[in-house]
Design an enzyme around this catalytic site. Sequence first.
Site, PDB file in Angstrom:
ATOM      1  N   GLY A 122       0.823  -1.210   0.000  1.00  0.00           N
ATOM      2  CA  GLY A 122       0.000   0.000   0.000  1.00  0.00           C
ATOM      3  C   GLY A 122       0.853   1.256   0.000  1.00  0.00           C
ATOM      4  CG  LEU A 135       1.585 -12.181 -18.139  1.00  0.00           C
ATOM      5  CD1 LEU A 135       1.340 -12.320 -19.631  1.00  0.00           C
ATOM      6  CD2 LEU A 135       1.042 -13.395 -17.396  1.00  0.00           C
ATOM      7  CG  ASP A 138       3.794  -2.691  -4.545  1.00  0.00           C
ATOM      8  OD1 ASP A 138       2.778  -3.406  -4.626  1.00  0.00           O
ATOM      9  OD2 ASP A 138       4.742  -2.925  -3.777  1.00  0.00           O
ATOM     10  CE  LYS A 178      15.437   5.555  -8.839  1.00  0.00           C
ATOM     11  NZ  LYS A 178      14.594   6.488  -8.163  1.00  0.00           N
ATOM     12  CB  SER A 185      12.792   1.546  -6.584  1.00  0.00           C
ATOM     13  OG  SER A 185      11.573   0.821  -6.523  1.00  0.00           O
TER      14      SER A 185
END
Length: 306
Positions: A41, A220, A251, A284, A290
Amino acid sequence: MSDISILGIFVADISFSGDKIPSSGETILGDSYNIGPGGKGCNQAIAISRLGGKVSFISKLGNDNYGKLAINSLKKNNIDISNIIVSNKHKTGVAGIHVDRNTGKNAITVIRGAPESFTIKEIKTNIIKNSKIFLTQLEIPLDVTLHCLKKTKEEGLINILNPAPACNLSKDFFKVIDYFTPNETEAEFYTGIKINNEKDAKESAKKLIKMGIKNVIITLGEKGLFYSNGKEEIYMKANRVKAVDTTGAGDAFNGGFSFALLKGKKIKDCLKFANKIAGLSTTKLGAGDSMPTLKELDKSKKVRHY
Ligand code: RIB
């Protein structure tokens, strides 16, 4: 008022990068580490905010040093923290992450801490009501997650469920989901179909649509993604980048997708944009740290990815 409200966890990600992910019983010497914001989250909130979206993060922390790290990181990233509960009874969570620097692949253990004790009573539904999109995952207790998803439908919001980590969901979930975004392993968990190619992804999406979900996006990894709403189908290849750490790529994808959806882009353009954000995030070390900024996104347009 926020554009997007996110229900999810913050944990301090402690990432170790080395030549390989250690096997059971093995000790290896690594080469670098990072302590930074994590939790699906939180990472998704950072991704959206760095792109320019107004985000409210609904979560629970402990009153401790990692809780302070959370508040500092969220504030630094311009995320609305007024809906975060700080508990004196619970600890802020942590995640231990091993990263193989050659492939960018990882192995993660998450200790959720304070959010494990989240209850429906603690959710102020007016936050959800006042946004346009609601995004969540499966790291918060399931009854709280389902309660919020149902509320979004009563209030006419678009909701996105990133069903990770995969866990058994009641049938009630599938009836209230607008966008369901599993990766290939999670899709296999929910459908029993192992995905080796586009045909398998199509089968898997079909099964999920039959369960009641409106839109399915199966990511994928380096192979790209598959989208279906039961009528339109899109298969898209991934952007080619030199991956250092793939933690949080899902995310970044969900954050990028939500932001593009908020901007009213067509589904194909939302997927393209999300793909790009996910690819950039893998260049990163770290998860929340990142997530690409608008500046990095602009710069990447001038660079040819390989
Ligand atoms: O998706 C990556 C995230 O999953 C990490 O930041 C880790 O904390 C886990 O929640």
